[in-house]
Write a protein that holds these residues in place. Structure first.
Motif, PDB file in Angstrom:
ATOM      1  N   PHE A 170       0.853  -1.191   0.000  1.00 25.28           N
ATOM      2  CA  PHE A 170       0.000   0.000   0.000  1.00 25.28           C
ATOM      3  C   PHE A 170       0.887   1.238   0.000  1.00 25.28           C
ATOM      4  O   PHE A 170       1.869   1.308   0.734  1.00 25.28           O
ATOM      5  CB  PHE A 170      -0.895   0.036   1.255  1.00 25.28           C
ATOM      6  CG  PHE A 170      -1.834   1.216   1.252  1.00 25.28           C
ATOM      7  CD1 PHE A 170      -3.136   1.079   0.773  1.00 25.28           C
ATOM      8  CD2 PHE A 170      -1.413   2.476   1.668  1.00 25.28           C
ATOM      9  CE1 PHE A 170      -3.998   2.171   0.723  1.00 25.28           C
ATOM     10  CE2 PHE A 170      -2.264   3.578   1.614  1.00 25.28           C
ATOM     11  CZ  PHE A 170      -3.556   3.419   1.150  1.00 25.28           C
ATOM     12  N   SER A 171       0.519   2.223  -0.826  1.00 22.10           N
ATOM     13  CA  SER A 171       1.186   3.518  -0.708  1.00 22.10           C
ATOM     14  C   SER A 171       0.264   4.629  -1.201  1.00 22.10           C
ATOM     15  O   SER A 171      -0.796   4.357  -1.776  1.00 22.10           O
ATOM     16  CB  SER A 171       2.511   3.541  -1.461  1.00 22.10           C
ATOM     17  OG  SER A 171       3.275   4.660  -1.036  1.00 22.10           O
ATOM     18  N   GLY A 172       0.676   5.847  -0.948  1.00 20.02           N
ATOM     19  CA  GLY A 172      -0.154   6.980  -1.335  1.00 20.02           C
ATOM     20  C   GLY A 172       0.674   8.196  -1.699  1.00 20.02           C
ATOM     21  O   GLY A 172       1.821   8.326  -1.283  1.00 20.02           O
ATOM     22  N   GLN A 225       0.185  12.535  -2.120  1.00 21.03           N
ATOM     23  CA  GLN A 225      -0.708  13.669  -1.897  1.00 21.03           C
ATOM     24  C   GLN A 225      -0.956  14.426  -3.198  1.00 21.03           C
ATOM     25  O   GLN A 225      -0.019  14.701  -3.937  1.00 21.03           O
ATOM     26  CB  GLN A 225      -0.060  14.648  -0.922  1.00 21.03           C
ATOM     27  CG  GLN A 225      -0.022  14.132   0.477  1.00 21.03           C
ATOM     28  CD  GLN A 225       0.147  15.271   1.457  1.00 21.03           C
ATOM     29  OE1 GLN A 225      -0.603  16.246   1.427  1.00 21.03           O
ATOM     30  NE2 GLN A 225       1.131  15.158   2.311  1.00 21.03           N
ATOM     31  N   VAL A 257      -4.107  10.580  -1.691  1.00 16.01           N
ATOM     32  CA  VAL A 257      -4.506  10.914  -0.319  1.00 16.01           C
ATOM     33  C   VAL A 257      -4.953  12.377  -0.205  1.00 16.01           C
ATOM     34  O   VAL A 257      -4.273  13.224   0.362  1.00 16.01           O
ATOM     35  CB  VAL A 257      -3.413  10.541   0.718  1.00 16.01           C
ATOM     36  CG1 VAL A 257      -3.275   9.034   0.822  1.00 16.01           C
ATOM     37  CG2 VAL A 257      -2.056  11.144   0.389  1.00 16.01           C
ATOM     38  N   HIS A 285      -5.266  13.843   3.414  1.00 16.50           N
ATOM     39  CA  HIS A 285      -4.023  14.369   3.990  1.00 16.50           C
ATOM     40  C   HIS A 285      -3.726  15.781   3.470  1.00 16.50           C
ATOM     41  O   HIS A 285      -3.166  16.606   4.178  1.00 16.50           O
ATOM     42  CB  HIS A 285      -2.844  13.457   3.659  1.00 16.50           C
ATOM     43  CG  HIS A 285      -2.750  12.253   4.542  1.00 16.50           C
ATOM     44  ND1 HIS A 285      -3.181  11.007   4.166  1.00 16.50           N
ATOM     45  CD2 HIS A 285      -2.294  12.124   5.803  1.00 16.50           C
ATOM     46  CE1 HIS A 285      -2.987  10.154   5.160  1.00 16.50           C
ATOM     47  NE2 HIS A 285      -2.447  10.808   6.168  1.00 16.50           N
ATOM     48  N   TYR A 321      -1.994  13.790  11.398  1.00 16.59           N
ATOM     49  CA  TYR A 321      -1.712  13.305  10.037  1.00 16.59           C
ATOM     50  C   TYR A 321      -1.173  11.860  10.029  1.00 16.59           C
ATOM     51  O   TYR A 321      -1.656  11.009   9.280  1.00 16.59           O
ATOM     52  CB  TYR A 321      -0.724  14.299   9.426  1.00 16.59           C
ATOM     53  CG  TYR A 321      -0.159  14.018   8.067  1.00 16.59           C
ATOM     54  CD1 TYR A 321      -0.442  14.849   6.987  1.00 16.59           C
ATOM     55  CD2 TYR A 321       0.727  12.959   7.847  1.00 16.59           C
ATOM     56  CE1 TYR A 321       0.122  14.624   5.741  1.00 16.59           C
ATOM     57  CE2 TYR A 321       1.283  12.729   6.611  1.00 16.59           C
ATOM     58  CZ  TYR A 321       0.984  13.562   5.557  1.00 16.59           C
ATOM     59  OH  TYR A 321       1.535  13.325   4.332  1.00 16.59           O
ATOM     60  N   MET A 368      -2.531   8.257   8.241  1.00 18.27           N
ATOM     61  CA  MET A 368      -1.641   7.446   7.403  1.00 18.27           C
ATOM     62  C   MET A 368      -1.577   6.005   7.928  1.00 18.27           C
ATOM     63  O   MET A 368      -1.580   5.046   7.141  1.00 18.27           O
ATOM     64  CB  MET A 368      -0.249   8.087   7.362  1.00 18.27           C
ATOM     65  CG  MET A 368       0.755   7.332   6.532  1.00 18.27           C
ATOM     66  SD  MET A 368       2.142   8.394   6.066  1.00 18.27           S
ATOM     67  CE  MET A 368       3.362   7.143   5.661  1.00 18.27           C
ATOM     68  N   ASP A 420      -4.678   4.312   6.788  1.00 20.50           N
ATOM     69  CA  ASP A 420      -4.559   3.952   5.361  1.00 20.50           C
ATOM     70  C   ASP A 420      -3.906   2.578   5.220  1.00 20.50           C
ATOM     71  O   ASP A 420      -4.374   1.705   4.493  1.00 20.50           O
ATOM     72  CB  ASP A 420      -3.631   4.928   4.611  1.00 20.50           C
ATOM     73  CG  ASP A 420      -4.163   6.350   4.523  1.00 20.50           C
ATOM     74  OD1 ASP A 420      -5.369   6.548   4.727  1.00 20.50           O
ATOM     75  OD2 ASP A 420      -3.339   7.260   4.250  1.00 20.50           O
ATOM     76  N   ILE A 421      -2.785   2.448   5.908  1.00 19.39           N
ATOM     77  CA  ILE A 421      -1.952   1.250   5.744  1.00 19.39           C
ATOM     78  C   ILE A 421      -2.594   0.035   6.412  1.00 19.39           C
ATOM     79  O   ILE A 421      -2.690  -1.046   5.824  1.00 19.39           O
ATOM     80  CB  ILE A 421      -0.551   1.506   6.351  1.00 19.39           C
ATOM     81  CG1 ILE A 421       0.150   2.649   5.599  1.00 19.39           C
ATOM     82  CG2 ILE A 421       0.290   0.235   6.360  1.00 19.39           C
ATOM     83  CD1 ILE A 421       1.383   3.201   6.304  1.00 19.39           C
ATOM     84  N   VAL A 476       5.228  -1.064   2.580  1.00 19.40           N
ATOM     85  CA  VAL A 476       4.805   0.295   2.271  1.00 19.40           C
ATOM     86  C   VAL A 476       5.955   1.030   1.587  1.00 19.40           C
ATOM     87  O   VAL A 476       6.891   1.484   2.253  1.00 19.40           O
ATOM     88  CB  VAL A 476       4.400   1.055   3.566  1.00 19.40           C
ATOM     89  CG1 VAL A 476       3.878   2.439   3.234  1.00 19.40           C
ATOM     90  CG2 VAL A 476       3.368   0.266   4.356  1.00 19.40           C
ATOM     91  N   VAL A 519       7.906   3.902   0.403  1.00 18.62           N
ATOM     92  CA  VAL A 519       7.910   5.331   0.715  1.00 18.62           C
ATOM     93  C   VAL A 519       9.312   5.886   0.560  1.00 18.62           C
ATOM     94  O   VAL A 519      10.285   5.132   0.580  1.00 18.62           O
ATOM     95  CB  VAL A 519       7.465   5.631   2.171  1.00 18.62           C
ATOM     96  CG1 VAL A 519       5.972   5.579   2.331  1.00 18.62           C
ATOM     97  CG2 VAL A 519       8.167   4.732   3.166  1.00 18.62           C
ATOM     98  N   GLN A 528       9.373   9.505   4.871  1.00 21.26           N
ATOM     99  CA  GLN A 528       8.128   8.951   5.430  1.00 21.26           C
ATOM    100  C   GLN A 528       8.364   7.714   6.289  1.00 21.26           C
ATOM    101  O   GLN A 528       7.429   7.116   6.817  1.00 21.26           O
ATOM    102  CB  GLN A 528       7.152   8.604   4.299  1.00 21.26           C
ATOM    103  CG  GLN A 528       6.641   9.812   3.542  1.00 21.26           C
ATOM    104  CD  GLN A 528       5.850  10.749   4.441  1.00 21.26           C
ATOM    105  OE1 GLN A 528       5.011  10.322   5.218  1.00 21.26           O
ATOM    106  NE2 GLN A 528       6.143  12.039   4.352  1.00 21.26           N
TER     107      GLN A 528
HETATM  108  N1  TRP Z   1       2.470  10.890   3.971  1.00 23.52           N
HETATM  109  C1  TRP Z   1       2.781  10.446   2.656  1.00 23.52           C
HETATM  110  C2  TRP Z   1       3.590  11.539   1.940  1.00 23.52           C
HETATM  111  O1  TRP Z   1       3.429  12.687   2.159  1.00 23.52           O
HETATM  112  C3  TRP Z   1       1.557  10.150   1.846  1.00 23.52           C
HETATM  113  C4  TRP Z   1       0.768   9.025   2.444  1.00 23.52           C
HETATM  114  C5  TRP Z   1      -0.439   9.112   3.056  1.00 23.52           C
HETATM  115  C6  TRP Z   1       1.132   7.655   2.464  1.00 23.52           C
HETATM  116  N2  TRP Z   1      -0.871   7.890   3.453  1.00 23.52           N
HETATM  117  C7  TRP Z   1       0.058   6.975   3.101  1.00 23.52           C
HETATM  118  C8  TRP Z   1       2.250   6.954   2.006  1.00 23.52           C
HETATM  119  C9  TRP Z   1       0.107   5.604   3.310  1.00 23.52           C
HETATM  120  C10 TRP Z   1       2.282   5.567   2.219  1.00 23.52           C
HETATM  121  C11 TRP Z   1       1.224   4.902   2.869  1.00 23.52           C
HETATM  122  O2  TRP Z   1       4.365  11.223   1.089  1.00 23.52           O
END
Ligand code: TRP
Length: 346
Positions: free
Chosen positions: A21-23, A25, A56, A59, A142, A146, A149-150, A158, A160, A164
């Motif tokens: 899982f990843s995200g 912004q 995300v 966020h 924040y 996160m 999310d994970i 994850v 990143v 992160q």
């Molecule tokens: N905080 C991460 C960033 O700014 C973005 C993010 C939000 C994220 N939720 C996540 C990354 C869950 C990995 C998993 O880059």
């Protein structure tokens, strides 16, 4: 079916794929730092892992956003995922606010996260210094969103950037704390850091990370910059007064350019040093610019096509959210049961 055949089939049943899982912004204008440090590497994972990637947007509002800009940036981020080569048949791609379980689990996890832990997050400290007039509670919590999310997806890995990693470590702490009270609730995730390109530096100050929000446009190369712009930015990149293309701590500008060149061409540092042996910085910068621009041209073209087809982007987001919500619901129901929330009886 014959018994031996059945047994053989059983033995060759593949073990379930690990989940990722990843995200990202949706704050617009992604840089080659985002591309090389994250999204490009993700395309290499799509066959071996079950991958879920989120835009995300929840966020994003921890710092002030213009609503029209946020809306556009949300679609742009989804379009960049696709344009960079994430196949929507193989990856789940969705928008965070479409799956309410993220905010719901975040509330529960807030109650299992300590004030002191959140106070120690370096990103919180940096962002509160930068947005001193808006140190809101969302900025503080924040990392809990996160973690939600994970953990909702029981993710194993994850991917990143190094900045992160601390948040993923906090996620592990929260999950372990919760599991100690309510056993077998969450999978403990691990950060998955890419080899090179984790941290692409600013072209104007190579001791700083390349940041989407840098005010000096020459400091960043955008995924969507055209060829001339890219080459111009590399020509202006800050280096040192020496003229040898060599990787080393004392040469942060050249080392950063070598990292970028290596990511786009697949050549290692020794090969690059040999290639530019006896040549000046001018030639080297030109080569980096060309390699970067050539690699990004197809991404930019595909991005523009996608942005012109809103209905398609919406259909991807919808299918992604439906699949994500299905997985997320299961975890959330389990958590609600464990903490003692009574069931809603329709
Ligand atoms: N905080 C991460 C960033 O700014 C973005 C993010 C939000 C994220 N939720 C996540 C990354 C869950 C990995 C998993 O880059």
């Amino acid at each position: 079916m014959k018994l031996w055949l059945k047994l053989m089939n059983q033995e060759t049943t593949p073990t379930p794929k690990k989940r990722i899982f990843s995200g990202v912004q949706p704050t617009g204008n992604l840089t080659i730092g985002n591309y090389l440090g994250a999204i490009k590497n993700w395309t290499a994972l799509q066959n071996d892992y079950e991958c879920i990637y989120c835009v995300v947007n929840q966020h994003a509002i921890t710092v002030r956003q213009d609503p029209a800009h946020l809306r556009r940036a949300t679609y742009e981020t989804l379009a960049v995922y696709l344009a960079a080569g994430l196949d929507p048949e193989k990856n789940t791609l969705f928008i965070q606010s479409h799956v309410p379980a993220h905010a719901e689990l975040a509330w529960v996890l807030n109650c299992y996260t300590m004030f002191g832990e959140l106070s120690r997050m370096t990103q919180f400290k940096d962002k509160s210094a930068k947005h001193a007039d808006n140190i809101n509670a969302g900025l503080f919590t924040y990392p809990v969103l996160m973690a939600a999310d994970i953990l909702l997806y029981q993710a194993n890995l994850v991917p990143v950037g190094i900045d992160q990693k601390q948040h993923v470590e906090l996620t592990r702490d929260i999950a372990n704390r919760f599991n100690a009270i309510f056993p077998d609730t969450f999978t403990i995730p691990e950060p998955y850091l890419p080899r090179t390109g984790t941290k692409i530096a600013s072209l104007q100050d190579p001791t700083k990370k390349m940041s989407k929000s840098d005010e000096n446009e020459n400091a960043t190369v955008r995924i969507l910059d055209d060829k001339d712009t890219i080459i111009r930015k590399f020509k202006r990149a800050v280096t040192d007064s020496d003229s040898v293309v060599r990787y080393g701590e004392e040469k942060p500008g050249i080392s950063n350019l070598m990292t970028i060149y290596s990511c786009f061409t697949g050549k290692d540092f020794a090969e690059i040093e040999k290639e530019f042996d006896g040549k000046g910085y001018g030639d080297f910068k030109m080569a980096v610019g060309e390699a970067c621009a050539d690699a990004l041209t197809p991404v930019r073209t595909r991005f523009q096509e996608l942005m012109a087809d809103k209905a398609y982007l919406e259909s991807i987001a919808k299918a992604g959210a439906e699949h994500a919500a299905y997985i997320a619901r299961k975890t959330l129901s389990k958590v609600y049961r464990k903490v003692g929330f009574v069931e809603f009886k329709a």
